[in-house]
Design an enzyme around this catalytic site. Structure first.
Site, PDB file in Angstrom:
ATOM      1  N   HIS A  27       7.634  -7.385   5.314  1.00  0.00           N
ATOM      2  CA  HIS A  27       6.037  -6.718   5.102  1.00  0.00           C
ATOM      3  C   HIS A  27       5.087  -7.226   6.148  1.00  0.00           C
ATOM      4  O   HIS A  27       4.430  -6.421   6.661  1.00  0.00           O
ATOM      5  CB  HIS A  27       5.754  -7.055   3.544  1.00  0.00           C
TER       6      HIS A  27
ATOM      7  N   GLU B 269      -0.480  -3.910  10.079  1.00  0.00           N
ATOM      8  CA  GLU B 269      -0.053  -5.353  10.151  1.00  0.00           C
ATOM      9  C   GLU B 269      -0.718  -5.996  11.307  1.00  0.00           C
ATOM     10  O   GLU B 269      -1.107  -7.141  11.176  1.00  0.00           O
ATOM     11  CB  GLU B 269       1.284  -5.606   9.914  1.00  0.00           C
TER      12      GLU B 269
ATOM     13  N   HIS C 182      -3.343  -8.725  10.346  1.00  0.00           N
ATOM     14  CA  HIS C 182      -3.220  -9.924  10.343  1.00  0.00           C
ATOM     15  C   HIS C 182      -2.602 -10.380  11.681  1.00  0.00           C
ATOM     16  O   HIS C 182      -3.149 -11.714  11.872  1.00  0.00           O
ATOM     17  CB  HIS C 182      -1.854 -10.108   9.577  1.00  0.00           C
TER      18      HIS C 182
END
Ligand code: 5GP
Length: 227
Positions: free
Chosen positions: A62, A116, A120
């Site tokens: 993930h 992502e 992040h």
């Protein structure tokens, strides 16, 4: 202290400030998060296989998420640092197998990786650039063969129910690290193994015991869904 002394002292203080800034990555640790595709798909919400084909029945990545020790986390840290597929072209085929997207509509995975990176990855730019971010994350995935570890302990993705504690013990014995487990619910409202969190040091390369232990978001018995 004479003029020269003051100057030297100030220089040293300035240097110290600078090096401590360089050494402080701006976050405390990473969560490395794996998802079970059977659980992502076995909900009321639809899932879609990537355009590159149905992913293997295995844990996929993930993400790798910078976090703070107080449980909060930074996000979307650098709007100027866009996801650039050209920078990771050598990694894309591995990402398709180890970091497949399951969201709809079907796509080749770039949207997931872009999300992502932007949410992040940009918060760990003090430690690694875009290529290193994806490369390190893939390398972490290679170091935990979770499905094998669970199967060796008799825990199989067969829609049966298993004890949360047995799952955690198997993973701790197999990897050396205590995982955090998240569940979601299938359409019959049964809790099922959905995501497994590990903690990683600020270099993004070494597993560590989690500095904070969030509650497992699962009941004591949970299903391990087929995929
Ligand atoms: P995050 O949890 O990293 O903050 O956000 C995940 C985002 O990525 C969601 O907006 C979700 O729609 C998108 N996404 C795309 N593919 C996947 C997938 O396979 N799994 C998960 N969990 N999210 C995905």
């Amino acid at each position: 202290m004479g003029g020269k002394g003051w100057f030297l002292l100030k220089l040293l203080m300035f240097q110290g400030l600078f090096t401590s800034r360089l050494q402080d990555p701006g976050f405390d640790f990473f969560y490395f998060v794996l998802q079970w595709p059977g659980a992502y798909c076995d909900t009321k919400r639809a899932c879609c296989y990537p355009t590159t084909g149905k992913p293997a029945a295995d844990f996929g990545i993930h993400g790798l998420w910078p976090n703070y020790n107080d449980g909060s986390y930074p996000s979307n840290c650098d709007p100027d640092s866009e996801f650039d597929p050209a920078e990771i072209s050598d990694l894309v085929s591995t990402m398709q197998t180890k970091w497949p997207t399951l969201s709809c509509p079907s796509n080749n995975g770039s949207k997931f990786w872009e999300h992502e990176w932007e949410k992040h990855g940009t918060c760990s730019e003090s430690v690694m650039d875009q290529h290193k971010y994806f490369e390190n994350t893939l390398a972490l995935r290679d170091r935990v063969n979770l499905l094998q570890i669970l199967q060796d302990a008799g825990i199989n993705p067969d829609d049966e129910f298993y004890d949360l504690q047995d799952i955690k013990n198997a993973i701790k014995d197999g990897t050396g690290f205590t995982p955090v487990i998240h569940c979601n619910k299938d359409p019959d409202k049964n809790s099922q193994l959905h995501e497994i969190f590990f903690c990683v040091d600020t270099s993004g390369t070494e597993f560590i015991e989690c500095p904070i232990i969030p509650r497992d978001r699962c009941p004591s018995k949970l299903q391990f869904a087929m995929f």
